[in-house]
Design a protein around this motif. Sequence first.
Motif, PDB file in Angstrom:
ATOM      1  N   LYS A  61      22.436   8.035  -6.486  1.00 43.70           N
ATOM      2  CA  LYS A  61      22.442   8.481  -5.097  1.00 43.70           C
ATOM      3  C   LYS A  61      22.387  10.009  -4.998  1.00 43.70           C
ATOM      4  N   VAL A  62      23.172  10.665  -5.835  1.00 42.55           N
ATOM      5  CA  VAL A  62      23.224  12.125  -5.780  1.00 42.55           C
ATOM      6  C   VAL A  62      21.878  12.721  -6.178  1.00 42.55           C
ATOM      7  N   GLU A  63      21.188  12.051  -7.096  1.00 43.31           N
ATOM      8  CA  GLU A  63      19.889  12.569  -7.520  1.00 43.31           C
ATOM      9  C   GLU A  63      18.919  12.593  -6.326  1.00 43.31           C
ATOM     10  N   ILE A  64      18.980  11.550  -5.499  1.00 44.42           N
ATOM     11  CA  ILE A  64      18.096  11.505  -4.326  1.00 44.42           C
ATOM     12  C   ILE A  64      18.522  12.541  -3.286  1.00 44.42           C
ATOM     13  N   PRO A 312      33.081   8.258  -1.281  1.00 46.20           N
ATOM     14  CA  PRO A 312      33.077   8.033  -2.736  1.00 46.20           C
ATOM     15  C   PRO A 312      31.949   8.766  -3.444  1.00 46.20           C
ATOM     16  N   ASP A 313      30.792   8.941  -2.779  1.00 49.92           N
ATOM     17  CA  ASP A 313      29.775   9.825  -3.372  1.00 49.92           C
ATOM     18  C   ASP A 313      29.278  10.742  -2.260  1.00 49.92           C
ATOM     19  N   GLY A 344      33.480  24.678   0.087  1.00 52.32           N
ATOM     20  CA  GLY A 344      33.610  25.930  -0.654  1.00 52.32           C
ATOM     21  C   GLY A 344      34.955  26.506  -0.232  1.00 52.32           C
ATOM     22  N   GLY A 345      35.317  27.667  -0.719  1.00 53.49           N
ATOM     23  CA  GLY A 345      36.653  28.186  -0.417  1.00 53.49           C
ATOM     24  C   GLY A 345      37.660  27.278  -1.093  1.00 53.49           C
ATOM     25  N   ASP A 346      38.501  26.622  -0.307  1.00 48.45           N
ATOM     26  CA  ASP A 346      39.516  25.741  -0.910  1.00 48.45           C
ATOM     27  C   ASP A 346      39.082  24.275  -0.940  1.00 48.45           C
ATOM     28  N   LYS A 347      37.867  23.971  -0.471  1.00 49.67           N
ATOM     29  CA  LYS A 347      37.435  22.566  -0.449  1.00 49.67           C
ATOM     30  C   LYS A 347      36.160  22.435  -1.266  1.00 49.67           C
ATOM     31  N   SER A 348      36.175  21.542  -2.274  1.00 49.97           N
ATOM     32  CA  SER A 348      34.946  21.432  -3.045  1.00 49.97           C
ATOM     33  C   SER A 348      34.541  19.983  -3.220  1.00 49.97           C
ATOM     34  N   VAL A 349      33.242  19.761  -3.306  1.00 43.95           N
ATOM     35  CA  VAL A 349      32.720  18.435  -3.624  1.00 43.95           C
ATOM     36  C   VAL A 349      31.999  18.574  -4.969  1.00 43.95           C
ATOM     37  N   PRO A 350      32.258  17.658  -5.891  1.00 41.78           N
ATOM     38  CA  PRO A 350      31.758  17.876  -7.257  1.00 41.78           C
ATOM     39  C   PRO A 350      30.246  18.002  -7.352  1.00 41.78           C
ATOM     40  N   TYR A 351      29.497  17.262  -6.503  1.00 42.40           N
ATOM     41  CA  TYR A 351      28.045  17.249  -6.701  1.00 42.40           C
ATOM     42  C   TYR A 351      27.365  18.566  -6.346  1.00 42.40           C
ATOM     43  N   LEU A 352      28.081  19.464  -5.669  1.00 43.82           N
ATOM     44  CA  LEU A 352      27.464  20.765  -5.406  1.00 43.82           C
ATOM     45  C   LEU A 352      27.851  21.769  -6.490  1.00 43.82           C
TER      46      LEU A 352
END
Length: 590
Positions: A61-64, A312-313, A344-352
């Motif tokens: 999913k992340v690849e798309i 979840p993703d 960004g800042g204090d909130k991050s999502v792994p896929y970025l």
Amino acid sequence: MLQGVAVSPGVIVGRVYKIESILHTGDPVSLAAQELVGPELNRFDESLVRAGYDLESMIQKVEIQIGVDGANIFRSHLGMVRDPSLRQKVHALIQAQQITALSALQMVMKQYVSRFENFEQQDYFRERLADLRDVFGRIASDLIGNNPNDSALRVPDYGTEPIVIVAHEILPSQSMTMGDKAISGIVTEIGGGTSHSAILARSRGIPAVTGLASITQDVANGDLIIVDGRDGHVLLRPDPETTAAYRKLQREFIHIKDRLVANREDPAVSTDGTPVELLANINNVADAKAASSMGATGVGLLRTEYLFLSHPDVPDEEEQYRYYRQIVEAMNGLPITIRTLDVGGDKSVPYLGRRVEANPFMGWRSIRLAFEHPKLFESQIRAILRAGAHGRVSMLFPMVTTLEELRFVNRMVDACRDSLIKDGLDFGHDVRTGVMIEVPAAAICIDALLRETQFISIGSNDLIQYLMAADRDNSKVSHLCEPLSPAVIRVLGMILDACKKSGLPVTLCGEMAAQPRSFLILFGLGLRKFSMSPAFVPAIKSLLSKVTTAQAERFAHHVIQLKTSEEIKHYLSERLKEISADMQLFESNS
Ligand code: PEP
Ligand code: MG
């Protein structure tokens, strides 16, 4: 008595419940019998398999949605999950020490962390550590979810006693799952007045104090605790007299709140009839419902990052569209402003990607990400435009710093409209776009931005931290993150004057909108649209009904001439006492 930073007003007497991190390494938990070792090994293997499957579907999913780089992050996670040495280490501990798989996993995590911390290339390994925590956290959650007898993340029942959460910090992703629990107070070790635990507490109208460095070590589950969110006091295991005195204050606070909610159908007007819009800051569908029930006449800020943080993703356009549409429909025809992704800042999502930055709040956050991930950003703009077909939707861009950035996002919106037409998808043709003023550069050059946008929303939480050079999450400098300081008031006055001249609508959606003393000044400076946690709408509406426009203008005129925060706060506290003594319960950091 401990002194912390008051971040959400009110008083509560309750029982402690500590949220341990899922990767907490307390005493290992033994298995009840040797025969349980085999099933525990299997349970761990099953969790590994499930974690592997989840990651595989995430990679696709992340690849798309994001591209190969984002997907590669999860490929590396998959590599860790399938690393035979991880399985072997955990198995060995379960067998040798007869402990639960969760405890064994936590011990292995601890070994890895201490190894990483000794490496010289600190930054590189801190990033890898974040990935490692993700992977271990994923397996640990599965183990906990798998075992209904494990109560690690469940809030206990203390009978009729309110529950006060005590934690090192509350992560943005946790704040979403805590929403349904009966929590009456929050105390954390780190975080400032506009940190995520503070915003969560304020949005639920529950007292909170942060900045108590070692509180998790000083309390045990079930301890009696008093949280005074007016002045930041926390009392542990208080004596019966103190408890009785605070219980009385708690009853008064609840009584005032209940009484004020009765004004939800009343118009928001000052004593002399000046109308004001009181809008809500919301994070999800439940908050949208709270907004209507508290009498907000719309949503001034939907923080969409919570959808991304709790997903979840990565949510695709369709999922986002359905989510925004649900919120738009819950608002029943009232206007709603949807802010684009502000991570960004204090909130991050792994896929970025998780870059370790020396100054994350001044780094790669918010709209700045959009330039590098146009696909992700376009899917969000299209979803918001499509949700616009179901109500009165506006779109808001956070952290805009320069006119070039604004032009870039405006072009993207135009391109998204064209692509929706081409795709034959229905969307709101009247969705307006606006800019958040939360960077001093944007405040100073606001005249240029005003010519190329349709409305303004002042993000005072960030504006104050950047103006005062004081991290909003750092309790050590929270005295500087002060809305009632001469520099902040002057800049706000300047922004409001520029908006008035241009005729564009302006809202303020930072936490100060709901602080009674700040509200008086903003109203006096001419602001007529405020967006705040739904829980504060009734109190602010009541305050507004007790003040005249001329009175507030006089306060503002006087305050502009004062030279220190102390003088401003003292002057406004006196005025507030004269207007409505009750309102002091709704102040933090008196
Ligand atoms: C702000 O900065 O004032 C704001 C409302 O946005 P956030 O708190 O989400 O950064
Ligand atoms: Mg902000």
